[in-house]
Design a protein around this motif. Sequence first.
Motif, PDB file in Angstrom:
ATOM      1  N   ARG A 189       0.858  -1.191   0.000  1.00  0.00           N
ATOM      2  CA  ARG A 189       0.000   0.000   0.000  1.00  0.00           C
ATOM      3  C   ARG A 189       0.891   1.236   0.000  1.00  0.00           C
ATOM      4  N   HIS A 235      -0.418  -0.306  -4.463  1.00  0.00           N
ATOM      5  CA  HIS A 235      -1.810   0.125  -4.628  1.00  0.00           C
ATOM      6  C   HIS A 235      -2.079   1.339  -3.755  1.00  0.00           C
ATOM      7  N   ASN A 236      -2.982   2.195  -4.214  1.00  0.00           N
ATOM      8  CA  ASN A 236      -3.366   3.356  -3.397  1.00  0.00           C
ATOM      9  C   ASN A 236      -4.443   2.952  -2.386  1.00  0.00           C
ATOM     10  N   ALA A 237      -4.932   3.929  -1.643  1.00  0.00           N
ATOM     11  CA  ALA A 237      -5.892   3.645  -0.565  1.00  0.00           C
ATOM     12  C   ALA A 237      -7.166   2.989  -1.094  1.00  0.00           C
ATOM     13  N   ASP A 238      -7.491   3.228  -2.361  1.00  0.00           N
ATOM     14  CA  ASP A 238      -8.696   2.621  -2.943  1.00  0.00           C
ATOM     15  C   ASP A 238      -8.428   1.247  -3.534  1.00  0.00           C
ATOM     16  N   GLY A 239      -7.192   0.748  -3.351  1.00  0.00           N
ATOM     17  CA  GLY A 239      -6.865  -0.575  -3.877  1.00  0.00           C
ATOM     18  C   GLY A 239      -6.534  -0.559  -5.365  1.00  0.00           C
ATOM     19  N   GLN A 240      -6.364   0.645  -5.929  1.00  0.00           N
ATOM     20  CA  GLN A 240      -6.025   0.747  -7.353  1.00  0.00           C
ATOM     21  C   GLN A 240      -4.510   0.749  -7.543  1.00  0.00           C
ATOM     22  N   CYS A 258      -0.971   1.881  -8.466  1.00  0.00           N
ATOM     23  CA  CYS A 258      -0.484   3.250  -8.694  1.00  0.00           C
ATOM     24  C   CYS A 258       1.015   3.286  -8.994  1.00  0.00           C
TER      25      CYS A 258
END
Length: 315
Positions: free
Chosen positions: A266, A289-294, A296
């Motif tokens: 993360r 991944h970013n905080a939204d799970g995408q 990055c």
Amino acid sequence: MIEFNNVSKSFAGQPAVSHLDLHIATGAFTVLIGTSGSGKSTTLKMINRLVEHDEGTITFAGEEIRSLPVLELRRRMGYAIQSIGLFPHWTVAQNIATVLQLQKWSRARIDARVDELMALLGLDPSLRARYPHQLSGGQQQRVGVARALAADPEVLLMDEPFGALDPVTRGALQQEMVRIHRLLGRTIVLVTHDIDEALQLADHLVLMDGGKVVQQGTPLSMLTSPENDFVREFFGRSELGVRLLSLRQVSAYLRSEPVYTGEALRADMSLREALSAFVAQQCEVLPVHNADGQPCGSLHFRDLLCVEASCEDPA
Ligand code: ADP
Ligand code: MG
């Protein structure tokens, strides 16, 4: 929010705190650290007048603390300690509501506030009617923190609040405190002798020894610009590297090219956690991944080797 000006305190002629100057900013998470007997608890207790200072002045929100009625002062400051001090014959809900009862809140308001605090501290509603001895150490400590926050104090004072907990529970509660501090924006003053806890929690770190402040500043500045050998030794030369990793986030070392193999990191993880992931997964690069799970970007193991002892953030 709180100012110490040349404050001293002795017990039976023995100085516990000498000529202390401290500036505790509104909304900051200030951590007092030092070896046992360095005067941390005495300093904290002088803020809510559990200990009266001998010399100098302490102001709270612009007023000399002695000019305020002591009960008013304590009402405006929550206090949580290691031994927790929950009332054994009171339920969780009653313990959390202690101060609210004293302030004669209505039953309905108290119930709503207790629910809100239990949710904030991650306490399951089913624990409401339990007694302290029916809780784990971590749950008891959460109740202690909930109680300290109950009347929404301007300042939260905490004396080694996680000292008696196992490392896993302790880590979880430290994370909770960071989250709660961000969420509520309250001024927090916490005492600890645990270096990693201090580095993780503090915006402003105050290192004490022999009743005096040796150095204060951000965790990063204490590690990277120690003013003397005491500070350098205290924060441990041998562990400097990993401690620096623990202060920096993956997001600051992100490379933009995506990677598709490996368990994702993360972006808000510390580089220290990332290091563990590299060791566990035995690889050189991991997706982030970013905080939204995408997805990055990616983090390269070798970039961790370039984390220097500089005060500049790379980003
Ligand atoms: P710390 O919290 O950093 O371990 P303290 O503030 O509790 O240190 O104590 C600082 C010094 O003051 C120590 O030498 C301690 O023994 C002494 N001290 C603290 N409280 C009392 C007290 N109530 N009576 C006598 N001496 C005390
Ligand atoms: Mg102490």
